[in-house]
Design a protein around this motif. Structure first.
Motif, PDB file in Angstrom:
ATOM      1  N   ASP A  62       0.798  -1.214   0.000  1.00 25.55           N
ATOM      2  CA  ASP A  62       0.000   0.000   0.000  1.00 25.55           C
ATOM      3  C   ASP A  62       0.834   1.269   0.000  1.00 25.55           C
ATOM      4  N   ASN A  63       2.092   1.228   0.435  1.00 27.64           N
ATOM      5  CA  ASN A  63       2.878   2.446   0.614  1.00 27.64           C
ATOM      6  C   ASN A  63       3.956   2.642  -0.444  1.00 27.64           C
ATOM      7  N   GLU A  64       3.890   1.889  -1.497  1.00 26.00           N
ATOM      8  CA  GLU A  64       4.884   2.050  -2.547  1.00 26.00           C
ATOM      9  C   GLU A  64       4.468   3.132  -3.530  1.00 26.00           C
ATOM     10  N   ALA A  65       5.420   4.013  -3.873  1.00 29.85           N
ATOM     11  CA  ALA A  65       5.161   5.050  -4.872  1.00 29.85           C
ATOM     12  C   ALA A  65       5.186   4.439  -6.270  1.00 29.85           C
ATOM     13  N   PRO A  66       4.664   5.182  -7.257  1.00 29.77           N
ATOM     14  CA  PRO A  66       4.744   4.695  -8.641  1.00 29.77           C
ATOM     15  C   PRO A  66       6.195   4.509  -9.085  1.00 29.77           C
ATOM     16  N   VAL A  67       6.366   3.702 -10.086  1.00 29.05           N
ATOM     17  CA  VAL A  67       7.664   3.534 -10.733  1.00 29.05           C
ATOM     18  C   VAL A  67       7.662   4.405 -11.995  1.00 29.05           C
ATOM     19  N   VAL A  68       8.633   5.340 -12.085  1.00 25.62           N
ATOM     20  CA  VAL A  68       8.677   6.242 -13.232  1.00 25.62           C
ATOM     21  C   VAL A  68      10.058   6.224 -13.868  1.00 25.62           C
ATOM     22  N   THR A  69      10.105   6.485 -15.153  1.00 22.16           N
ATOM     23  CA  THR A  69      11.363   6.723 -15.864  1.00 22.16           C
ATOM     24  C   THR A  69      11.187   7.935 -16.754  1.00 22.16           C
ATOM     25  N   ALA A  70      12.271   8.682 -16.949  1.00 25.08           N
ATOM     26  CA  ALA A  70      12.232   9.863 -17.806  1.00 25.08           C
ATOM     27  C   ALA A  70      13.127   9.710 -19.026  1.00 25.08           C
ATOM     28  N   GLY A  71      13.720   8.541 -19.178  1.00 20.29           N
ATOM     29  CA  GLY A  71      14.559   8.305 -20.337  1.00 20.29           C
ATOM     30  C   GLY A  71      16.000   8.717 -20.117  1.00 20.29           C
ATOM     31  N   ALA A  72      16.858   8.279 -21.014  1.00 19.69           N
ATOM     32  CA  ALA A  72      18.288   8.562 -20.903  1.00 19.69           C
ATOM     33  C   ALA A  72      18.595   9.989 -21.329  1.00 19.69           C
ATOM     34  N   ASN A  73      19.689  10.513 -20.805  1.00 20.42           N
ATOM     35  CA  ASN A  73      20.166  11.823 -21.261  1.00 20.42           C
ATOM     36  C   ASN A  73      20.515  11.756 -22.744  1.00 20.42           C
ATOM     37  N   ALA A  74      20.422  12.880 -23.411  1.00 19.94           N
ATOM     38  CA  ALA A  74      20.691  12.884 -24.848  1.00 19.94           C
ATOM     39  C   ALA A  74      21.128  14.282 -25.288  1.00 19.94           C
ATOM     40  N   SER A  75      21.521  14.385 -26.560  1.00 21.25           N
ATOM     41  CA  SER A  75      22.013  15.652 -27.117  1.00 21.25           C
ATOM     42  C   SER A  75      21.270  15.979 -28.399  1.00 21.25           C
ATOM     43  N   ASN A 115       2.411  10.027 -22.199  1.00 20.84           N
ATOM     44  CA  ASN A 115       3.428  10.688 -21.375  1.00 20.84           C
ATOM     45  C   ASN A 115       4.577  11.278 -22.191  1.00 20.84           C
ATOM     46  N   THR A 116       4.272  11.761 -23.373  1.00 16.51           N
ATOM     47  CA  THR A 116       5.295  12.403 -24.193  1.00 16.51           C
ATOM     48  C   THR A 116       5.120  13.907 -24.173  1.00 16.51           C
ATOM     49  N   ILE A 117       6.227  14.596 -24.344  1.00 21.00           N
ATOM     50  CA  ILE A 117       6.215  16.033 -24.610  1.00 21.00           C
ATOM     51  C   ILE A 117       7.177  16.293 -25.756  1.00 21.00           C
ATOM     52  N   THR A 118       6.940  17.383 -26.444  1.00 19.77           N
ATOM     53  CA  THR A 118       7.884  17.829 -27.471  1.00 19.77           C
ATOM     54  C   THR A 118       8.190  19.300 -27.233  1.00 19.77           C
ATOM     55  N   PHE A 119       9.356  19.699 -27.681  1.00 17.42           N
ATOM     56  CA  PHE A 119       9.718  21.111 -27.639  1.00 17.42           C
ATOM     57  C   PHE A 119      10.771  21.362 -28.707  1.00 17.42           C
ATOM     58  N   LEU A 120      10.964  22.630 -29.017  1.00 16.61           N
ATOM     59  CA  LEU A 120      11.957  23.038 -30.000  1.00 16.61           C
ATOM     60  C   LEU A 120      13.213  23.454 -29.254  1.00 16.61           C
ATOM     61  N   ALA A 121      14.329  22.826 -29.574  1.00 16.67           N
ATOM     62  CA  ALA A 121      15.576  23.152 -28.895  1.00 16.67           C
ATOM     63  C   ALA A 121      15.910  24.623 -29.103  1.00 16.67           C
ATOM     64  N   PRO A 122      16.187  25.350 -28.027  1.00 19.42           N
ATOM     65  CA  PRO A 122      16.385  26.801 -28.141  1.00 19.42           C
ATOM     66  C   PRO A 122      17.726  27.151 -28.773  1.00 19.42           C
ATOM     67  N   SER A 123      17.853  28.395 -29.176  1.00 20.54           N
ATOM     68  CA  SER A 123      19.117  28.880 -29.706  1.00 20.54           C
ATOM     69  C   SER A 123      20.111  29.053 -28.566  1.00 20.54           C
ATOM     70  N   VAL A 124      21.297  28.508 -28.750  1.00 20.27           N
ATOM     71  CA  VAL A 124      22.364  28.638 -27.754  1.00 20.27           C
ATOM     72  C   VAL A 124      23.666  28.941 -28.475  1.00 20.27           C
ATOM     73  N   THR A 148      15.675  13.866 -16.765  1.00 25.06           N
ATOM     74  CA  THR A 148      16.550  13.637 -17.905  1.00 25.06           C
ATOM     75  C   THR A 148      17.172  14.963 -18.320  1.00 25.06           C
ATOM     76  N   VAL A 149      18.374  14.913 -18.834  1.00 23.66           N
ATOM     77  CA  VAL A 149      19.103  16.108 -19.243  1.00 23.66           C
ATOM     78  C   VAL A 149      19.303  16.069 -20.750  1.00 23.66           C
ATOM     79  N   ILE A 150      18.887  17.142 -21.405  1.00 26.54           N
ATOM     80  CA  ILE A 150      19.091  17.278 -22.847  1.00 26.54           C
ATOM     81  C   ILE A 150      20.139  18.368 -23.060  1.00 26.54           C
ATOM     82  N   THR A 151      21.225  18.009 -23.665  1.00 27.68           N
ATOM     83  CA  THR A 151      22.284  18.968 -23.953  1.00 27.68           C
ATOM     84  C   THR A 151      22.070  19.530 -25.353  1.00 27.68           C
ATOM     85  N   VAL A 152      21.890  20.847 -25.420  1.00 27.88           N
ATOM     86  CA  VAL A 152      21.640  21.507 -26.703  1.00 27.88           C
ATOM     87  C   VAL A 152      22.932  22.161 -27.188  1.00 27.88           C
ATOM     88  N   ALA A 153      23.376  21.794 -28.367  1.00 31.29           N
ATOM     89  CA  ALA A 153      24.549  22.394 -28.998  1.00 31.29           C
ATOM     90  C   ALA A 153      24.100  23.500 -29.944  1.00 31.29           C
TER      91      ALA A 153
END
Length: 825
Positions: A62-75, A115-124, A148-153
């Motif tokens: 009864d006291n267990e939280a959900p199991v979640v994943t956000a995926g691997a880091n990527a570039s 459980n998906t989202i999309t976005f446009l990688a910003p100018s950096v 998850t960490v997305i590295t934008v070049a």
């Protein structure tokens, strides 16, 4: 969107981090996750996860939280679409789940399904981390999160180069789509019939014109007001440079070379020139169409009333039968490149207008005897020498001024206000148009000079600094010009309600300059100001020319540029300004040995070589180049600059790699005759940091290998290369020429993006502010065909096979990226 592999979630700039095997909450989760997979017959977690939807019935602890994943880091790179996919599982119901951004430049998240989202990688400007968190809660309030960490070049070209081809379609890279928009003859007024495309159509005053050239998208709000940020509704303003006359009539034109011309045919041809304004709308998802009955739609033709403004207004040189005081004019013609002001007006440029006039400068009936030596010098310098005029329009009527005006012969005993001797002086200007006001009268801005205007590109606008406009004169051996305003730029003027009044402020008073390029990579802007311009020296049979006043200099700008010793260039065409560093680019389309012989090269126009086509020799600079300059102190009002040659166009297969293919072009980026030139808009990632430069070709030297094309580039800066010495080869010898070359092109800095249909020119380009739709002009496909045997069937051929008699039409295409990302990135 590219193919996405769920196991590691990233392909071609798209990121799908649906790693269903990831475990983030330790070994206790391993056991429970295994039990779930057995329970549900092996269904993947992604297939079961939905935002805010009950997922699984409660069972187990009864006291267990959900199991979640956000995926691997990527570039990824700026401007690309990123997709993140999470999972959420629990023995109880998952009642809430969602994504938030934790760090990095803020992006707009668009929720999808599962459980998906999309976005446009910003100018950096450098590699930048964006952190996102996925959280899920169950019915008892137990919550779990994963990040998850997305590295934008920085932005980079992100498409595979299009191979050269000679197909009768517009070809773009994989992952892109093409939609044909407004075409020659399309009606832009209510009640006008659809275009039959068989030569019977009339009323081009309410139809899209022929030979579409430079274009620009002016944004509209949902309410129909000016909205510079709108990417879903706007006005597409396009020039119409010339005509494919053979396709405008059922069986071709009548007596087009000699006359007499039927009035109906001549009127159709005249009205097919000029400018069009047509409303475009996106129905959603970049599904574009045009609005036939929009109240904004407008045709501006050679018959549309105009007003002259600036120093030459009222000059005796502009007085005609139509305007006896020299303040008014009729129409605009041979409109080629353009310019967009900081106050949202369109500047259309009158290019090769001189050939439309009949003059008979020799033989029986010549008007030479009625002209002064000064008039004859000016007329010959501008090429107003035809004995019939293009399409012989003046032969259609001896009384109707719509046709009669094209006969510029001076009559015995006549004056400028009784005959049409001064009509050529009414053309060759930059014309400012307010696209948002269909009732406004366009203004010819005489302070910018009169010549074969290819374009009028504004320099970067800066508070308190002068406004600059850069202009090429599109003929071989002509010059590069700059106009600098007297007024300093005030940013509040950008949103002025009276836009043409802003043109009065910034474009009617200032200094016109012409460029001199020195061998050491420096240059000067030479002022074309009365009392500072010497007499033009006598040359050939033409006597010396003494300027009478500033109006004389502006009406006869070529003569003034000759007089001050400007540098003749290899056919100067479009100008473009890098919006980040202010550097100015100029296409030099080509030159021939007859204009620039082996001993006539200079550092800014350094090549002389042979580029044979179909076994026929072609000496000179048949492939052209692109020169660039940087103003001293990055000041638009500077009178000195530095320069180098950004790109040498060449055939990568046969060209000498040392002396011709100096830029190191390959099969993926070789080109010939660069013409159109444009930097991506600064509102999106393609126009920031290192903006994308678009290069369009208008070529005859390379068409044995490919149709005309468009390339995307990420150029460096002036001085990124160094001095080179070229060994030039002529028909009877060789010679060396020192110059300054920019850095060589690479696959990362220059790629072919688009190939046009048969016998077309690629010309005209703009995007929506968000950079997700690119509008491109396709001019004169099938220009060498006949009504009975068209040599192209485009744009009909874009959809597949067509009847053999289908006539081609110039048209605009909308290019979009299938995943919704920014074009080219």
């Amino acid at each position: 969107m590219g193919d996405i592999k769920a196991s590691y979630g990233y392909t071609d700039g798209d990121i799908d981090t649906n790693d269903s095997g990831a475990r983030t909450l330790g070994s206790i989760i391993d056991e429970r996750y295994s039990r779930r997979q057995t329970l549900f017959g092996g269904l993947g977690a992604t297939a079961l996860a939905f935002f805010g939807t009950s997922l699984l019935a409660a069972c187990g602890d009864d006291n267990e939280a959900p199991v979640v994943t956000a995926g691997a880091n990527a570039s990824t790179n700026s401007g690309r679409v990123v997709t993140l996919t999470a999972t959420a599982t629990d023995d109880k119901e998952v009642t809430q789940a969602g994504w938030t951004q934790v760090s990095g430049p803020t992006v707009q998240l668009a929720e999808g399904t599962n459980n998906t989202i999309t976005f446009l990688a910003p100018s950096v400007a450098s590699n930048t981390d964006l952190t996102f968190e996925f959280s899920a809660s169950d019915a008892k309030g137990e919550k779990a999160t994963a990040r998850t960490v997305i590295t934008v070049a920085p932005a980079a070209l992100g498409f595979t180069a299009v191979p050269k081809n000679k197909n009768d379609v517009v070809t773009v890279p994989d992952g892109y789509s093409v939609k044909v928009m407004t075409r020659l003859g399309d009606p832009i007024a209510a009640g006008v019939a659809a275009y039959a495309n068989d030569g019977t159509d009339t009323n081009f005053a309410q139809r899209i014109g022929d030979h579409g050239d430079a274009l620009h998208f002016f944004g509209l709000s949902a309410a129909g007001a000016r909205d510079d940020a709108s990417s879903t509704r706007g006005l597409l303003v396009q020039n119409h440079e010339n005509i494919n006359i053979q396709y405008l009539h059922p069986n071709g034109p009548t007596n087009a070379s000699t006359g007499p011309r039927p009035e109906a045919e001549a009127l159709k041809e005249i009205e097919a020139h000029g400018v069009s304004v047509a409303e475009y709308k996106d129905a959603g998802g970049r599904n574009w169409s045009y609005v036939q009955d929009s109240t904004f739609n407008r045709r501006i033709t050679p018959n549309t009333p105009m007003a002259f403004s600036g120093p030459a207004r009222g000059s005796a040189l502009l007085r005609t039968v139509f305007s006896t005081d020299g303040t008014q004019g009729r129409g605009t013609i041979n409109n080629c490149a353009n310019g967009i002001s900081g106050w949202a007006t369109n500047l259309t440029c009158e290019e090769n207008w001189a050939g439309y006039f009949r003059r008979d400068d020799s033989g029986a009936g010549a008007d030479n005897a009625q002209r002064t030596d000064r008039e004859l010098t000016a007329l010959r310098r501008y090429g107003v020498t035809s004995n019939t005029g293009s399409y012989a329009w003046s032969s259609a009527s001896t009384s109707n001024p719509v046709f009669r005006r094209w006969d510029a012969r001076a009559t015995v005993g006549g004056t400028a206000t009784t005959d049409y001797r001064n009509e050529p002086n009414q053309l060759g200007w930059v014309v400012e148009i307010d696209p948002y006001d269909p009732a406004s009268t366009p203004r010819k801005r005489t302070a910018l000079g009169r010549f074969g205007h290819e374009g009028a590109c504004f320099g970067r606008l800066a508070d308190g600094k002068k406004v600059a406009v850069y202009m090429g004169d599109d003929s071989r051996g002509e010059y590069l010009y700059k106009f600098v305003s007297s007024a300093n730029w005030a940013p509040a003027d950008a949103q002025a309600a009276n836009r043409l009044a802003m043109g009065d402020k910034y474009l009617d008073a200032g200094t016109l300059y012409v460029a001199r390029f020195n061998a050491n990579g420096s240059g000067q802007w030479l002022p074309l100001v009365f009392d500072q311009v010497p007499n033009r020296a006598a040359t050939g049979s033409a006597p010396a020319y003494a300027f009478a006043d500033q109006a004389d200099i502006l009406v006869n700008t070529r003569l003034a540029a000759d007089a001050v010793g400007a540098t003749p260039m290899d056919r100067p065409e479009w100008t473009a300004v890098n919006p980040v560093n202010g550097e100015v680019y100029l296409t030099l389309t080509n030159n021939s040995a007859s204009v620039r012989p082996l001993n006539g090269t200079d550092a800014a126009n350094p090549r002389h070589y042979n580029d044979p086509k179909n076994g026929t020799a072609s000496y000179g600079n048949p492939n052209g180049h692109i020169i660039r300059l940087r103003e001293a102190g990055d000041d638009t009002a500077a009178t000195t600059f530095t320069w180098d040659i950004y790109l040498f166009a060449a055939d990568s297969i046969d060209a000498d790699p040392t002396n011709v293919n100096i830029s190191g072009l390959t099969a993926d980026n070789d080109l010939s005759s660069p013409d159109g030139l444009w930097f991506s808009r600064t509102e999106n990632a393609a126009g920031k940091v290192h903006p994308v430069l678009w290069i369009q070709t208008d070529d005859g030297a390379f068409t044995d290998r490919t149709n005309n094309q468009m390339l995307a580039a990420i150029p460096g800066t002036v001085g990124d290369g160094g001095p080179v010495t070229i060994t030039n080869v002529g028909q009877n010898g060789s010679a060396t020429q020192a110059t300054i070359a920019g850095a060589k092109a690479t696959a990362a800095s220059l790629r072919r993006f688009l190939i046009g249909p048969v016998q077309c020119e690629i010309t005209g380009i703009d995007s929506t502010p968000d950079g997700r739709t690119l509008f491109v002009g396709i001019q004169h496909p099938g220009e060498e065909g006949t009504p009975a045997a068209p040599s192209s069937h485009w744009p009909a051929s874009q959809a597949g096979a067509t009847p053999a008699t289908t006539r081609p039409r110039s048209a605009v295409v909308a290019v979009t990226k299938n995943d919704g990302g920014i074009i080219a990135l």
